[in-house]
Design a protein around this motif. Structure first.
Motif, PDB file in Angstrom:
ATOM      1  N   TRP A  82      -4.656   7.221  -0.355  1.00 48.81           N
ATOM      2  CA  TRP A  82      -5.829   6.626   0.273  1.00 48.81           C
ATOM      3  C   TRP A  82      -6.169   5.351  -0.486  1.00 48.81           C
ATOM      4  N   THR A  83      -6.094   4.227   0.209  1.00 49.12           N
ATOM      5  CA  THR A  83      -6.450   2.933  -0.366  1.00 49.12           C
ATOM      6  C   THR A  83      -7.727   2.429   0.286  1.00 49.12           C
ATOM      7  N   SER A  84      -8.712   2.080  -0.542  1.00 45.17           N
ATOM      8  CA  SER A  84      -9.949   1.480  -0.047  1.00 45.17           C
ATOM      9  C   SER A  84      -9.930  -0.019  -0.320  1.00 45.17           C
ATOM     10  N   LEU A  87       0.840  -1.189   0.000  1.00 47.00           N
ATOM     11  CA  LEU A  87       0.000   0.000   0.000  1.00 47.00           C
ATOM     12  C   LEU A  87       0.879   1.245   0.000  1.00 47.00           C
ATOM     13  N   THR A 127      -1.038   8.423   5.307  1.00 43.45           N
ATOM     14  CA  THR A 127      -1.544   7.295   4.524  1.00 43.45           C
ATOM     15  C   THR A 127      -2.854   6.824   5.141  1.00 43.45           C
ATOM     16  N   VAL A 172      -6.000   3.982   4.974  1.00 44.05           N
ATOM     17  CA  VAL A 172      -6.481   2.692   4.475  1.00 44.05           C
ATOM     18  C   VAL A 172      -7.854   2.462   5.099  1.00 44.05           C
ATOM     19  N   SER A 173      -8.872   2.243   4.272  1.00 43.88           N
ATOM     20  CA  SER A 173     -10.233   2.097   4.788  1.00 43.88           C
ATOM     21  C   SER A 173     -10.913   0.883   4.178  1.00 43.88           C
ATOM     22  N   GLN A 178      -5.710  -5.130  -7.493  1.00 51.25           N
ATOM     23  CA  GLN A 178      -5.257  -3.909  -6.835  1.00 51.25           C
ATOM     24  C   GLN A 178      -4.875  -2.923  -7.921  1.00 51.25           C
ATOM     25  N   LEU A 227      -7.615  -6.037   7.283  1.00 50.36           N
ATOM     26  CA  LEU A 227      -7.244  -4.773   7.912  1.00 50.36           C
ATOM     27  C   LEU A 227      -6.711  -4.999   9.325  1.00 50.36           C
ATOM     28  N   SER A 246     -11.359   7.081  -3.667  1.00 51.01           N
ATOM     29  CA  SER A 246     -10.018   6.804  -3.145  1.00 51.01           C
ATOM     30  C   SER A 246      -8.994   6.804  -4.276  1.00 51.01           C
ATOM     31  N   LEU A 281      -5.736   3.517   9.806  1.00 52.63           N
ATOM     32  CA  LEU A 281      -6.545   2.403   9.332  1.00 52.63           C
ATOM     33  C   LEU A 281      -7.957   2.550   9.887  1.00 52.63           C
TER      34      LEU A 281
END
Length: 254
Positions: free
Chosen positions: A33-35, A28, A192, A194-195, A220, A48, A206, A163
Motif C-alpha cells: 500500500w503506497t500513499s 511502486l 497493490t 495506491v491512494s 519516497q 494518480l 501505509s 488506485l
C-alpha cells in the motif's frame, strides 16, 4: 516476474496552460500500500490520474511490467481499478447496479451478469457495509453512503492494482477505520493499493509513502522510517511533527 506494480518514467503533465508535473519518476512495489501525500496543489491527484492512464502526459507509465499505452483498454480495466474524487453515477440506479458496473471489463458485450459477477458484487457490497442497501437507489443515499457504494464498484473489478483518490471523503471515523481494515485484507490477497490521502494519520498506516510538492516527488520511502517522517514534516513547512503513540505513528500540529 516484476516486483513493481506501477512505474513512471520522466512524467510531465499539463492542465490547461499550466505544467503540473515536472519529470516525475517512481516505482511502486507490488502487493504493498503506497500513499501519495503532500500539500494542496502539489499535483497528487494529477499524478494518480496519469498512473491510471486518465490524463495525457509526456514520459512512460508501466503497469505490471507492460507499457500502459500498449495494453488494450478492456484488459487494462481488468488489471487496474479506479476510484476518483467526486465520482458520480446515475441517481436512479440501484446500489446493486452501480456495483455491477465494476464487472463490465469481465463481461461480453450486452451479456447478462454471470454467477461469478454476482458473487463479486455481493462480496464487494458486504465488504463496504453497503449490502443492506442493494435495492435502494443511489439518490437515496448520503454522501458517505454513496462513497462506500462507489468503493464497492471499484472492489468488484477484483483488479490486481487499485488506485483511489481521496477515498475517505465523506466517511466518518468508524468507516475510515473500516476502510483501513479493508485495505489490509486486500494486501493479504496480493492486491497493490495506491491512494492519495489528505488524512496524514491514515497515510502513516501505509507501507510506502510518496511525498509530492510543486509537481515533483521530494521523497519516497517506508512509512515508518525516520527519513520519511522528516521529509513529511518538511513538506508541510514543519507545521506538523510525527510521533509514536500507542504502537503507531501520529502527526501532531506543531
Amino acid at each position: 516476474m516484476t516486483s513493481i506494480a506501477l512505474s513512471a518514467h520522466s512524467i510531465s503533465a499539463r492542465l490547461g496552460n499550466s505544467e503540473i508535473l515536472h519529470g516525475v519518476s517512481l516505482a511502486l512495489p507490488k502487493g504493498r500500500w503506497t500513499s501519495i501525500v503532500g500539500p494542496n496543489g502539489a499535483g497528487k491527484s494529477t499524478l494518480l490520474k496519469v498512473l491510471a492512464g486518465l490524463l495525457p502526459h509526456q514520459g512512460g507509465v508501466e503497469l505490471l511490467g507492460q507499457p500502459l499505452a500498449q495494453i488494450a483498454p478492456k484488459s487494462r480495466a481488468r488489471q487496474m481499478a479506479w476510484l476518483g474524487q467526486n465520482e458520480s453515477a446515475a441517481d436512479d440506479l440501484t446500489v446493486w447496479d452501480v456495483a455491477m458496473l465494476g464487472r463490465l471489463p469481465h463481461q461480453a458485450w450486452l451479456a447478462a451478469p454471470s454467477a461469478a459477477d454476482c458473487a463479486a458484487v455481493e462480496m464487494a457490497l458486504k465488504s463496504t457495509h453497503a449490502w443492506d442497501w442493494r435495492s435502494r437507489s443511489l439518490g437515496q443515499l448520503s454522501g458517505g453512503e454513496r462513497q462506500r457504494v462507489l468503493l464497492a464498484r471499484a472492489l468488484a473489478v477484483q483488479a490486481q492494482v487499485l488506485l483511489m483518490d481521496e477515498p475517505l471523503a465523506n466517511l466518518d471515523p468508524p468507516h475510515q477505520a473500516d476502510w483501513l481494515g479493508l485495505v489490509r485484507c486486500l494486501l493479504e490477497t496480493g492486491v497493490t493499493v495506491v491512494s492519495v490521502l489528505h488524512e496524514i494519520q491514515m497515510a502513516l498506516h501505509s507501507d510506502e509513502m510518496v511525498i509530492v510538492a510543486a509537481g515533483r516527488v521530494t521523497h519516497q520511502g517506508i512509512s515508518t522510517d525516520a527519513t520519511t517522517h522528516r521529509a513529511l514534516e518538511a513538506v508541510f513547512d514543519h507545521r506538523i511533527t510525527i510521533h509514536p503513540l500507542a504502537g503507531q505513528w501520529v502527526a501532531l500540529p506543531k
